[in-house]
Design an enzyme around this catalytic site. Sequence first.
Site: not given
Length: 221
Positions: A27, A56, A82-84
Amino acid sequence: MKIFLDTANLDELKKGAAWGVVNGVTTNPTLIAKEGNAIEEQIRKICDIVDGDISAEVVSTESAQMIVDGRKLARIHKNVVVKVPLTRDGITACSTLSKEGIRLNVTLCFSAAQAILAAKAGAYIVSPFVGRVDDIGWDGSQLIRDIVLIYSNYGIKTQVLAASLRTSLHVTDSAKAGADIGTMPFKVLDMMFNHPLTDKGVETFLKDYNKVFQAEPVGTR
């Protein structure tokens, strides 16, 4: 190659999950915003549908806040990744959070050099964008091949996720290039089923069968 759906829409995810071929979900803030729910709420709902890695994304541009947001997102569910973004602040956050045992997906990767930085920072996944690279006249599939080769040269465990897949050809080219994961909108996954010879074959088989084994009219027994 694992197949991920690039969507936050629950109906699309339920359809994809029912087929038994979806391994995870990616996402981003745009996809979450389309669904009208806060990210924590929507991610929890997604985790109830798909049992796999669920990316996310943080919604900050500064590393200190990315780290705070990343810790919060990681607590939502054990499957959350965790998306960065692949910026200086994003890499700083990735380095810090990965040392805490949090899994990171470093996104918006457009070069092999950037992918090296993501791996050095301890990324669990790196996301090069195939379609967007094609848009500027470069070769998105070659980018995947370059990253896969570099990672193979050094035994790097970071998974290569081919993103921005817009066609079935993008999917197959990414698989041929060695991507660990391909993420795509629901319409592209649905498109992968389609072939006129499959439709024709089903029609022919059923027609031939029904010629021999036609149902008996009601009331004949």
